[in-house]
Design a protein around this motif. Structure first.
Motif, PDB file in Angstrom:
ATOM      1  N   ASP A 233     -17.188  90.718 -36.579  1.00 16.78           N
ATOM      2  CA  ASP A 233     -16.515  89.758 -37.469  1.00 16.78           C
ATOM      3  C   ASP A 233     -15.007  90.000 -37.504  1.00 16.78           C
ATOM      4  O   ASP A 233     -14.541  91.117 -37.255  1.00 16.78           O
ATOM      5  CB  ASP A 233     -17.090  89.931 -38.884  1.00 16.78           C
ATOM      6  CG  ASP A 233     -16.953  88.659 -39.724  1.00 16.78           C
ATOM      7  OD1 ASP A 233     -16.285  87.712 -39.276  1.00 16.78           O
ATOM      8  OD2 ASP A 233     -17.522  88.641 -40.840  1.00 16.78           O
ATOM      9  N   ASP A 234     -14.262  88.967 -37.828  1.00 17.72           N
ATOM     10  CA  ASP A 234     -12.807  89.043 -38.041  1.00 17.72           C
ATOM     11  C   ASP A 234     -12.077  89.687 -36.871  1.00 17.72           C
ATOM     12  O   ASP A 234     -11.120  90.442 -37.059  1.00 17.72           O
ATOM     13  CB  ASP A 234     -12.489  89.863 -39.310  1.00 17.72           C
ATOM     14  CG  ASP A 234     -13.134  89.262 -40.538  1.00 17.72           C
ATOM     15  OD1 ASP A 234     -13.533  88.089 -40.472  1.00 17.72           O
ATOM     16  OD2 ASP A 234     -13.237  89.964 -41.557  1.00 17.72           O
TER      17      ASP A 234
ATOM     18  N   ASP B  83     -10.951  85.646 -35.699  1.00 12.56           N
ATOM     19  CA  ASP B  83     -10.513  85.520 -37.087  1.00 12.56           C
ATOM     20  C   ASP B  83      -9.744  84.232 -37.357  1.00 12.56           C
ATOM     21  O   ASP B  83      -9.006  83.740 -36.512  1.00 12.56           O
ATOM     22  CB  ASP B  83      -9.660  86.723 -37.483  1.00 12.56           C
ATOM     23  CG  ASP B  83      -9.437  86.743 -38.981  1.00 12.56           C
ATOM     24  OD1 ASP B  83     -10.419  86.985 -39.700  1.00 12.56           O
ATOM     25  OD2 ASP B  83      -8.304  86.469 -39.419  1.00 12.56           O
TER      26      ASP B  83
ATOM     27  N   GLU C  51     -13.552  80.897 -36.338  1.00 14.24           N
ATOM     28  CA  GLU C  51     -13.741  80.847 -37.792  1.00 14.24           C
ATOM     29  C   GLU C  51     -12.652  80.002 -38.447  1.00 14.24           C
ATOM     30  O   GLU C  51     -11.519  79.961 -37.972  1.00 14.24           O
ATOM     31  CB  GLU C  51     -13.591  82.248 -38.396  1.00 14.24           C
ATOM     32  CG  GLU C  51     -14.639  83.266 -38.008  1.00 14.24           C
ATOM     33  CD  GLU C  51     -14.496  84.535 -38.874  1.00 14.24           C
ATOM     34  OE1 GLU C  51     -13.685  85.394 -38.506  1.00 14.24           O
ATOM     35  OE2 GLU C  51     -15.177  84.626 -39.912  1.00 14.24           O
TER      36      GLU C  51
HETATM   37 MG    MG Z   1     -14.742  86.550 -40.700  1.00 15.25          MG
END
Ligand code: MG
Ligand code: C2E
Ligand code: MG
Length: 737
Positions: free
Chosen positions: A491-492, A514, A549
């Motif tokens: 993630d990110d 991200d 995202e």
């Molecule tokens: Mg994220």
């Protein structure tokens, strides 16, 4: 032979109680024996003698003293006594003492004067003497020179200096310690108050240092602190003074800086540098830092006041999710109180069923069909309403609450996914604290087996921060999770350490790019598009999928799709929604999401609704700020202001912004600022400079750090009675909303 005599005499000197033999004392007239005594004293190394003539030239110096000077005796004799020592201004002697040449020319007596010897290797091994001397006169009138004693005090001096260093500096890092920083701060701020100068304080607290200490051990923690100190020194340089306050807390004092744009840049650089990986005793360690900033005289004039403002700013920075800086502002006091309350209420939130999981779709780029839903935690607080996870997850991570919350999220998400078509998976965020818990794989097993979810339908989203733990344990956990059969997403990506090594070693199925790269990726002045391209091709090479995202606008969707992102997640498709909404959608067979959003990304313009002051010439109006960006604002409340008019916006807390009206329609004006605003470290914007409390004091207000509220004085508004307003004020209270 004379010397031997004296010593043996001393050794044989009868003890008083044995006093049977007669005492043979040295007669004052016995100059031979007295000379022997003198010689012995010199040779014992307890001290030396010296003498000069009336012109200050050396006429006598003990042998050993000449040795200590590093010169043969014949070279010393005849040279000026004062020239044997380093002139005082060029060294570190006590400045309160009169210098030696002065004392000698004034024919003063002196005693135990510390002087540094002129020595060939003077710089590396300074030799220090304490000298005493008395001018000699014939018949009390004619000066014939000095006679005196000297002794070597190098060791004593070194010892004293070591002791005082120890008392002032941190033994581990060599930085100033708390005591020295306090003394410096008080001295600086007191002097600066008198001189009306400004001074910034930055307080840093390392994030995740405790985990490094716990997993790699204290020696590694110490080594890490040393390296942090080096990085701080490299960046701060001679701009300011750095101290370690203890533990993992550092303070930087930056005299004569009050530009919040510059300070924000410096804080960002510190955060970035400290977040780079460390190599400590053969292991890799990763930490971060949060920074709080306050500036005298705006945020505090006295030391205590300024320190507590800095503290509060740091607290807010940590609460904002780590790895951030934050400027002090007077509303942070409310924020700190709020954070405490959140922490207390969070304990009961689960048992009182205030926590829910909402789901946001991850949509296949190009086809608009949903492939998975990300489970995002939502807290409905009985009084405060919805609280965002970014506000409570970091607090939960500091306490043990995160384990319960995390387990709840997994259980609930697996249970909810059972009601969706089997082609759809669910993704669940896992915090590093949870991931590093030994029992984590078992928790995952239980979450799957209770409702009977197929492991491949569960995907865990983890961030790079999991890699800061024990590398062997991390590896084991990854292997176990793969064995269970769940999928893993990073993630990110791009916000943390973004080491390619992680991608190579850890078995990820997906990389989430991200939001910060997606947002504004269509603008010309950044290289976000190039970064997205690089991440996508990297993922393809490693056989992983990618998710873009935070896609909000049509142009962003078009771009990330054309750059090859596999999946898209963002408000353009849907925000996170409750399980009932997901289920009813899916029951209707609606697997497609229609993208809907603004056609173009708009530069960070935030919608606000806040009362401000607007100053034109010497009149002050009330207005409402409707939106605000770095370079401009929209205001409402004054009628028909012509395009091209210069206005001053009073944003409170001493923040005055000069702008020119560029658009005007009825009671609404769009302004362009003369000087761009800067980030306050959180979501907000602030001015680089503020009204100086000293100018307010000069205009008759008591000297104090800037309180909230308006600053009419500086704009000349105190002269309101004599002028008539040029524009009509609209009463905004009647408008509601
Ligand atoms: Mg994220
Ligand atoms: P994340 O995992 O990166 O989740 C994506 C965040 O971006 C979510 O914020 C989501 O609502 C938001 N978002 C999605 N699309 C858009 C968009 O188009 N524009 C904007 N501005 N935002 C968008 P949310 O729900 O506030 O969650 C914030 C973070 O909190 C998450 O970031 C995640 O790190 C953490 N979190 C959320 N739920 C959990 C949980 O159950 N457990 C753990 N450990 N962390 C969680
Ligand atoms: Mg996530």
């Amino acid at each position: 032979m004379a010397k031997g005599n004296f010593l043996s005499r001393l050794a044989n000197f009868p003890a008083p109680e044995l006093g049977s033999e007669p005492i043979s004392s040295i007669a004052k007239s016995d100059s031979k024996q007295r000379l022997e005594l003198f010689d012995s004293f010199e040779n014992l190394g307890l001290g030396w003698f010296w003498a000069t003539d009336a012109h200050g030239r050396v006429t006598y110096l003990s042998n050993n003293a000449a040795k200590s000077l590093g010169k043969p005796e014949n070279e010393v004799l005849g040279s000026a006594f004062g020239s044997l020592f380093v002139p005082q201004d060029h060294d570190e002697t006590d400045k309160t003492e009169r210098p030696l040449p002065f004392l000698i020319s004034a024919r003063n007596a002196f005693s135990d004067l510390a002087v540094r010897v002129q020595h060939d290797q003077a710089a590396e091994h300074p030799v220090w003497w304490a000298i005493s001397g008395k001018p000699q006169f014939i018949n009390d009138k004619t000066f014939i020179g000095y006679r005196g004693t000297a002794k070597d005090i190098t060791h004593r001096r070194q010892r004293d200096r070591d002791a005082s260093r120890l008392a002032q500096f941190d033994a581990l890092t060599g930085l100033s310690n708390r005591h020295r920083m306090e003394t410096k701060m008080i001295a600086t701020l007191t002097a600066y108050k008198a001189a009306k100068r400004s001074c910034a304080l930055m307080m840093l607290d390392l994030d995740r240092f405790k985990q490094v200490n716990d997993t790699l051990g204290h020696p590694a923690g110490d080594e890490l602190l040393k390296q942090v100190a080096q990085r701080l020194k490299a960046i701060v340089g001679d701009m300011g003074e750095i101290g370690r306050l203890g533990g993992d807390e550092f303070l930087v004092m930056l005299p004569d800086i009050d530009d919040r744009g510059r300070l924000g840049e410096l804080a960002n650089r510190l955060i970035q540098m400290i977040s780079q990986p460390y190599s400590v005793n053969g292991s890799r360690a990763i930490i971060g830092t949060s920074v709080g900033i306050a500036i005298a005289p705006y945020d505090g004039i006295e030391t205590d006041e300024l320190v507590s403002s800095t503290d509060l700013a740091l607290y807010a920075a940590k609460g904002g999710g780590r790895g951030q800086f934050r400027f002090y502002s007077s509303d942070l006091k409310d924020g700190a109180r709020r954070r405490k309350e959140i922490e207390e209420d969070l304990r009961d939130a689960l048992t009182q069923q205030q926590i829910q999981m909402h789901y946001q779709p991850l949509v296949q780029a190009g086809t608009n069909t949903v492939r998975a839903f990300e489970a995002l935690m939502r807290w409905k607080h009985p009084e405060r309403g919805w609280i965002r996870p970014s506000q409570f997850i970091p607090i939960a991570e500091e306490t043990s609450i995160i384990s319960d919350l995390g387990e709840f999220a997994l259980m609930q998400a697996c249970k909810d996914a059972m009601l969706w078509p089997s082609a759809l998976s669910v993704t669940v965020n896992v915090s590093a604290v949870q991931f590093n818990n030994e029992d984590f794989p078992n928790i995952v097993r239980r979450a799957l087996s209770a409702p009977g979810l197929v492991p491949s339908r569960l995907e865990l989203e983890i961030t790079e921060s999991v890699f800061m733990g024990d590398p062997y344990a991390t590896k084991r956990t990854f292997a176990e999770l793969k064995e269970i059969g769940v999928r893993l997403a990073l993630d990110d990506f791009g916000t943390g350490y973004s080491s390619l090594g992680y991608l190579r070693d850890a078995p990820f199925d997906k990389i989430k790019i991200d939001q910060s790269f997606v947002r504004g990726s269509t603008e010309n002045d950044n290289n976000n598009a190039a970064i997205i391209t690089a991440i996508v091709s990297l993922a393809q090479a490693l056989g992983m999928e990618t998710v873009a995202e935070g896609v909000e606008a049509q142009d962003e969707l078009a771009l990330v799709t054309s750059l090859g992102a596999t999946l898209v997640q963002g408000w353009i498709y849907a925000k996170a929604m409750p399980q009932q909404d997901v289920v009813s959608r899916l029951e209707r067979g609606e697997l497609e999401f229609v993208p809907s959003g603004p056609s173009k990304h708009r530069a960070d313009r935030r919608t606000v609704f806040r009362g401000i002051g607007v100053i034109h010439e010497d009149h002050r109006y009330d207005a409402v700020l409707r939106n605000l960006s770095k370079t401009g604002a929209m205001i409402e409340g004054i009628l028909d202001v012509p395009i091209g008019t210069d206005l001053v916006l009073d944003l409170g807390q001493g923040q005055l912004v000069i702008g020119t009206v560029r658009r005007s329609s009825g009671a609404t004006q769009g302004l362009q600022f003369e000087t761009a605003l800067v980030s306050d470290g959180a979501d907000g914007l602030c001015t680089r400079h503020r009204v100086n409390p000293y100018s307010l004091a000069a205009a008759g207000m008591p000297l104090a750090a800037l309180p909230p509220g308006s600053y009419p004085l500086v704009s000349g508004g105190h002269n309101q009675t004599g002028s008539r307003p040029q524009f009509m004020q609209i009463d905004l209270n009647s408008k509601g909303d």
